[in-house]
Each structure stands twice: as C-alpha cells, then as structure tokens.
Design an enzyme around this catalytic site. Structure first.
Site, mmCIF file in Angstrom:
data_model
loop_
_atom_site.group_PDB
_atom_site.id
_atom_site.type_symbol
_atom_site.label_atom_id
_atom_site.label_comp_id
_atom_site.label_asym_id
_atom_site.label_seq_id
_atom_site.Cartn_x
_atom_site.Cartn_y
_atom_site.Cartn_z
ATOM 1 N N PHE A 88 -1.922 -139.286 63.796
ATOM 2 C CA PHE A 88 -0.827 -138.851 64.675
ATOM 3 C C PHE A 88 -1.279 -137.737 65.627
ATOM 4 O O PHE A 88 -1.005 -137.787 66.827
ATOM 5 C CB PHE A 88 0.337 -138.378 63.797
ATOM 6 C CG PHE A 88 1.483 -137.765 64.550
ATOM 7 C CD1 PHE A 88 2.546 -138.543 64.982
ATOM 8 C CD2 PHE A 88 1.513 -136.396 64.807
ATOM 9 C CE1 PHE A 88 3.612 -137.981 65.665
ATOM 10 C CE2 PHE A 88 2.571 -135.825 65.493
ATOM 11 C CZ PHE A 88 3.627 -136.615 65.931
ATOM 12 N N ASP A 89 -1.959 -136.735 65.096
ATOM 13 C CA ASP A 89 -2.418 -135.604 65.913
ATOM 14 C C ASP A 89 -3.309 -136.064 67.057
ATOM 15 O O ASP A 89 -3.123 -135.686 68.220
ATOM 16 C CB ASP A 89 -3.220 -134.619 65.064
ATOM 17 C CG ASP A 89 -2.443 -134.056 63.903
ATOM 18 O OD1 ASP A 89 -1.808 -134.844 63.179
ATOM 19 O OD2 ASP A 89 -2.479 -132.831 63.728
ATOM 20 N N THR A 90 -4.299 -136.890 66.711
ATOM 21 C CA THR A 90 -5.258 -137.351 67.708
ATOM 22 C C THR A 90 -4.562 -138.151 68.798
ATOM 23 O O THR A 90 -4.804 -137.948 69.996
ATOM 24 C CB THR A 90 -6.348 -138.206 67.041
ATOM 25 O OG1 THR A 90 -7.022 -137.432 66.044
ATOM 26 C CG2 THR A 90 -7.352 -138.696 68.068
#
Length: 409
Positions: A201-203
């Site tokens: 999700f972060d990436t």
C-alpha cells in the site's frame, strides 16, 4: 482540468481549536500486550511536544486476542484516542478506512512498535501543515539517519528500494518505513486509485503521488529494529513483487489516469524564469554534457584506432562524422525530448552544420599544431583535439537548441 493557481493553503488551526489537526493512525493485529504502553507513550509525546490538537486512532486489523478491548479501554481513559475495528486483515486496508473516516486535515501513521524515534514526528508533519509539501515519509536510508537492525533486514530494505528505482523509476528513498503522513485533500484524490490492501500500500501510494507531480518530503529518522516483529518477510517480499509487476503494467498500458491526477492534485508550474534563463536550460545543459562526454570518448577511440591507417586529418574526419550523427540523434531524444520522425531530417541537417563547424575547428587546430611541429607528441595532439572539441560542443549546443528546443511538439 486546470492546475491550481497558487500553492496549497496551510492548515488553518490554532492550539485552542477543538478539531484535531493531526490524526495518527496505529494499525495493530494481536498486540494486546504492547498496545497500552505504546499508545500511552505516543500520547504523552504528542501532549508535550506537538503544538496542535491531535488524535490517535487505533485501527484494529481483525485481532483475535484482547487487542480491541485494550484499545477501547485506552479510548475511554484518553479523550484524544479513538478506535476503529476492521473484520479483515491488511495494513493498507486499515489505513484506507481510518484515513477516509478522519476529519483531520493531516493524516499520519506509525507502527505500534514505535521503532522510529518520536522526535521526528513534528518535522514529518510540519511541511504538510504549512502547505509546503503533500506527503512526508521517514527514511532510514539517509546519510544522517541512525539505524539499528540486523544485516538481513538491512540488505532486504536496500535491495527493495533499489528494485523500485530500477523498475518504477521512483525518486523517494525508503518506501517501507512505517512512519508516513499525507494531507487529507491529497489522500482523497489518491486513495481511490490504490488497489493494494497489504504492505505494498505504501509503495503504491508514493508512486502515484510522484507521478501526479506531488511533493514528497523526506525526514531522516533514528530507527531501532523491533526484535519481536511478526512480519513474514518472504510472504511480504512476494506480495511486493506482485505489486510492482501490477503497478508497472498499469503505468505502461496507461491504465492509471495520471494526466487527470496531475491536473487535479499537481502543483502549479513555477513562474517563468527571466528571459536570459530559458525554461529547461539547466536540465538540458546537464544532459547535453553527458551526451557530449560520451561522444568525445567515442571520437577519441575512433581517432586513435584509425589514425595509423588514415593519417591525422582523415581519421579526424571519419571519427567526427560518425560521432556527430550519433550525437545529434542522442541529443534530439535525450536533451530536447523529441521522438518520432517529425522534422528528423531537418534536425540532422542542423547537426551536420554543427559537424562542419566542428570539423573546421578541429582540422584547423591540427593544421596549426602540425605547422608548429611536424611530429607533435600524441598526448599533445589529443589535448589540442579535446580543446577544439569543447569549443565545437558549445557551438553545437547553441545550434541544436535554436533548431530543436523552440519547435518541440
């Protein structure tokens, strides 16, 4: 769609305002033992050092132990603590739900282990509150970061970020540090396009932000590895690889509405620079210089390889002609951003004109040198040719820029 005409407005809030300026989300799964002490520590730090109203949201990821009961007890004791329960696991799923439900203008998250020194929290969110930046990430890979962790995790982390640079052309340094923040208005535009619900999700969020032309602020952090971390490294790595492949495919095929994102969220173009500093000149000079270095090296190799058989003047002509054609093609594509066949013939004619000038400079320099001494030392001969090529390169840049830059499609 139009670009915003002004920088993002700073968050309008004072310490006496009841609504939270910052919402720190702490996603948890089966953390009944550590949740209480960690949230109290975070709450105490924010109370003592954060100058705005804040909120802490514990996002329970379908825990099967007493985590939810501990979170609810914390919420009953501390007015700034709230609880969000989800029936399905996934850090990305928890962040999406918590951020979407929060009324705070600045949203953040951190891992429950508090591996990151909390002193970095205010530097993380301050550029978002002021409107200077759109997202902020803690980075363990900056030179000034101080990190304590095992060699295995260090290698995996650096390898993953190198992989991202090679496959997705990212410019941020640390995609997976559990210490990030985002403006709520930016999150509202990006979150509907983020598909991953787990660790990728972060990436995915950061890649979309970069492609949308948003400003990502990086904060060097002090970080101590949690020896009790329950992250399955192999499963997470495989999921990340699948995510990279999916996201790369979407970028290549144009499945993501990047133009719309950039128009909706991207920052307004800078004010036009003075007339004596044309737009794009610094970047064009840097790329032209790189192409020029490669061309000069190729020229010298060809000259040295053919001089014995052809003589100095003929070898100079051949080496200069071959590298001039390649130089024009490279500068057309890399320096001035022109692709396709449109005006290609005209551009190469302009390159040949620059070649003639370069030939005159280098041949004249050789003739002058040989007029002084019939057999000059080879290093002296090469030095004279390098100097002549530098002068020819400056003329080439001026001619190519006049011919290509102002006619870009």
């Amino acid at each position: 769609m139009t670009f915003p005409s002004a920088p993002r407005a700073p968050v309008q809030a004072r310490p006496t305002t009841p609504m939270a300026v910052l919402d720190v989300v702490v996603p948890v799964y089966n953390e009944e033992a550590d949740l209480g002490p960690r949230v109290r520590r975070l709450h105490a730090h924010l109370t003592a050092h954060f100058p705005y109203p804040f909120r802490i949201t514990v996002a329970d990821n379908a825990s099967v132990d007493g985590t939810l009961a501990v979170a609810e007890a914390l919420a009953a004791q501390l007015p700034e603590v709230g609880v969000l329960h989800l029936d399905a696991k996934g850090r990305g799923r928890a962040l999406r739900a918590a951020w979407a439900a929060s009324p705070a203008p600045v949203l953040a998250y951190m891992d429950v282990d508090l591996s990151t020194d909390l002193a970095a929290l205010l530097p993380l969110v301050a550029p978002l509150i002021s409107g200077h930046s759109d997202l902020a990430i803690g980075t363990r890979l900056a030179r000034t970061s101080r990190v304590v962790r095992g060699a295995r995790r260090e290698v995996i982390s650096r390898g993953y970020n190198l992989l991202l640079r090679g496959t997705l052309a990212v410019r941020f340094s640390d995609a997976q540090c559990g210490f990030k923040a985002i403006r709520a208005d930016v999150a509202a535009g990006l979150l509907p396009l983020v598909r991953d619900t787990g660790w990728f999700f972060d990436t995915e969020l950061l890649v979309l932000a970069q492609r949308a032309g948003l400003r990502i602020h990086e904060v060097p952090v002090d970080w101590v590895d949690d020896p009790d971390s329950r992250v399955d490294i192999v499963a997470t790595a495989l999921a990340d690889l699948r995510g990279i492949g999916r996201l790369a495919g979407a970028l290549v095929t144009g499945a993501l509405p990047l133009a719309e994102l950039r128009a909706q969220l991207g920052r307004a173009p800078l004010t036009a620079p003075p007339a004596q500093v044309p737009v794009g000149l610094p970047r064009q000079l840097a790329r032209f210089a790189a192409v020029g270095v490669a061309s000069t090296l190729a020229y010298l190799v060809l000259f040295v390889a053919t001089r014995g058989a052809l003589g100095a003047q003929a070898a100079n002509l051949l080496a200069l002609l071959v590298t001039a054609v390649a130089n024009t093609a490279a500068n057309r594509r890399l320096t001035f951003g022109i692709s396709g066949r449109r005006h290609a013939a005209r551009h190469h004619l302009q390159g040949l004109a620059a070649f003639v000038l370069g030939l005159a400079l280098t041949s004249g320099s050789l003739a002058a040198l040989h007029g002084v001494t019939a057999e000059p030392p080879r290093p002296v001969e090469l030095a004279v040719l390098v100097a002549a090529n530098l002068a020819a390169t400056a003329l080439r840049f001026l001619l190519l820029r006049l011919g290509m830059h102002h006619r870009r499609p």
